[in-house]
Design a protein around this motif. Structure first.
Motif, PDB file in Angstrom:
ATOM      1  N   ILE A 128      33.092 -96.222-160.928  1.00 52.28           N
ATOM      2  CA  ILE A 128      33.890 -97.392-160.556  1.00 52.28           C
ATOM      3  C   ILE A 128      34.367 -98.097-161.829  1.00 52.28           C
ATOM      4  O   ILE A 128      35.522 -98.512-161.933  1.00 52.28           O
ATOM      5  CB  ILE A 128      33.070 -98.340-159.647  1.00 52.28           C
ATOM      6  N   ALA A 129      33.486 -98.207-162.820  1.00 52.64           N
ATOM      7  CA  ALA A 129      33.864 -98.856-164.079  1.00 52.64           C
ATOM      8  C   ALA A 129      34.999 -98.088-164.765  1.00 52.64           C
ATOM      9  O   ALA A 129      35.957 -98.704-165.248  1.00 52.64           O
ATOM     10  CB  ALA A 129      32.649 -98.960-165.001  1.00 52.64           C
ATOM     11  N   HIS A 130      34.937 -96.756-164.782  1.00 51.41           N
ATOM     12  CA  HIS A 130      36.041 -95.976-165.374  1.00 51.41           C
ATOM     13  C   HIS A 130      37.372 -96.360-164.710  1.00 51.41           C
ATOM     14  O   HIS A 130      38.387 -96.535-165.388  1.00 51.41           O
ATOM     15  CB  HIS A 130      35.830 -94.469-165.152  1.00 51.41           C
ATOM     16  N   ALA A 131      37.368 -96.462-163.388  1.00 49.44           N
ATOM     17  CA  ALA A 131      38.617 -96.759-162.663  1.00 49.44           C
ATOM     18  C   ALA A 131      39.073 -98.194-162.931  1.00 49.44           C
ATOM     19  O   ALA A 131      40.258 -98.432-163.199  1.00 49.44           O
ATOM     20  CB  ALA A 131      38.439 -96.523-161.164  1.00 49.44           C
ATOM     21  N   VAL A 132      38.148 -99.150-162.886  1.00 46.10           N
ATOM     22  CA  VAL A 132      38.513-100.553-163.112  1.00 46.10           C
ATOM     23  C   VAL A 132      39.068-100.728-164.529  1.00 46.10           C
ATOM     24  O   VAL A 132      40.051-101.440-164.737  1.00 46.10           O
ATOM     25  CB  VAL A 132      37.298-101.485-162.894  1.00 46.10           C
ATOM     26  N   LEU A 133      38.456-100.051-165.500  1.00 51.16           N
ATOM     27  CA  LEU A 133      38.853-100.212-166.897  1.00 51.16           C
ATOM     28  C   LEU A 133      40.075 -99.364-167.262  1.00 51.16           C
ATOM     29  O   LEU A 133      40.514 -99.359-168.409  1.00 51.16           O
ATOM     30  CB  LEU A 133      37.669 -99.883-167.822  1.00 51.16           C
ATOM     31  N   ARG A 134      40.590 -98.622-166.288  1.00 55.00           N
ATOM     32  CA  ARG A 134      41.805 -97.804-166.462  1.00 55.00           C
ATOM     33  C   ARG A 134      41.640 -96.739-167.555  1.00 55.00           C
ATOM     34  O   ARG A 134      42.590 -96.427-168.278  1.00 55.00           O
ATOM     35  CB  ARG A 134      43.034 -98.686-166.735  1.00 55.00           C
ATOM     36  N   HIS A 135      40.464 -96.170-167.638  1.00 50.74           N
ATOM     37  CA  HIS A 135      40.229 -95.147-168.656  1.00 50.74           C
ATOM     38  C   HIS A 135      41.087 -93.904-168.432  1.00 50.74           C
ATOM     39  O   HIS A 135      41.511 -93.254-169.389  1.00 50.74           O
ATOM     40  CB  HIS A 135      38.740 -94.760-168.671  1.00 50.74           C
TER      41      HIS A 135
END
Ligand SMILES: [Zn+2]
Length: 259
Positions: A128-135
């Motif tokens: 979820i963090a990868h997606a939120v941070l737009r990695h």
């Protein structure tokens, strides 16, 4: 990186200035040429491609477990309104990935390896963090800059229609995803960032953040146990590095958990 620098110094200085965005969650400056509005279409299209070629489960006990945990973490994340979708890919692989726009897949072996929801929440929080941070968008932007150098035309940005570009990128992204390589292009910085923000999220959602340390210890054991190397772990930071970083900030994570 040298190639990218060459492009930056050449045609792209204005473009680069225009594409540097400060991430609201981390405060880190990111180079992203894909507008946020394109993330959703890109992720959706790539996920549809994955569904054509991989044994994707969108319902059933495993998928529902992942979706329940995912929904709980998404609700307290910095982007609760992305087009979130959580699926299970029924393959014996220790891997998980996130596409732009909040499309997340966890492989069945990963789900089965963690009978406690808290450890699975650590995996899901990380994605979820990868997606939120737009990695994903950040990584694709870097790749596109490299392509621009190869065709020798920094001015070609915008020469193709947005739709064609989205479709092309989505197909490319989907093939990376089904090959299990989506994690590979993420840099060490992105991985540690996703560990940090993901652990913060899981704690805020009411999952004991100490499970994130147990996750990486367990993954290390599973990896040493032989068989195929788990792709989820094959990115730069070593398990020990991840664990020590998480332990350093555990008091902070626990303060979110105890609130
Ligand atoms: Zn990751």
């Amino acid at each position: 990186m040298k190639m990218i620098k060459g492009v930056l110094l050449g045609a792209g200085l204005l473009l680069v200035t225009a594409c540097m965005t400060t991430n609201e969650v981390t405060g880190r400056s990111q180079f992203i040429i894909i507008p946020p509005s394109q993330d959703a279409a890109l992720g959706l299209e790539a996920m549809n491609e994955v569904k054509k070629s991989a044994p994707v489960q969108t319902s059933g006990p495993m998928a529902e477990r992942v979706q329940r945990i995912g929904a709980r973490i998404v609700a307290i994340s910095d982007a609760p309104n992305l087009g979130w979708e959580f699926v299970v890919i029924d393959e014996p692989v220790l891997n998980a990935w996130a596409l732009p726009g909040g499309k997340v897949a966890i492989y069945s072996k990963m789900v089965e390896s963690f009978t406690s929801d808290e450890e699975l929440a650590a995996v899901i929080g990380h994605e979820i963090a990868h997606a939120v941070l737009r990695h994903g968008a950040e990584q694709m932007s870097r790749a596109q800059m490299q392509n621009l150098l190869i065709i020798g035309a920094g001015v070609a940005v915008g020469a193709t229609t947005e739709d064609d570009e989205t479709a092309q990128m989505a197909v490319g992204l989907a093939s990376l995803a089904t090959a299990g390589f989506v994690q590979l292009p993420h840099s060490r910085k992105m991985e540690l960032e996703a560990d940090h923000v993901g652990t913060m999220y899981m704690a805020k959602a009411g999952y004991d953040p100490r499970a994130s340390v147990r996750l990486w210890q367990r993954m290390k054991t599973l990896k040493e146990g032989g068989g195929q190397p788990p792709t989820f772990l094959s990115t730069h930071p070593s398990d020990d590095k991840r664990i020590s970083r998480l332990e350093e900030r555990m008091e902070e994570y626990l303060s979110y958990y105890r609130k």
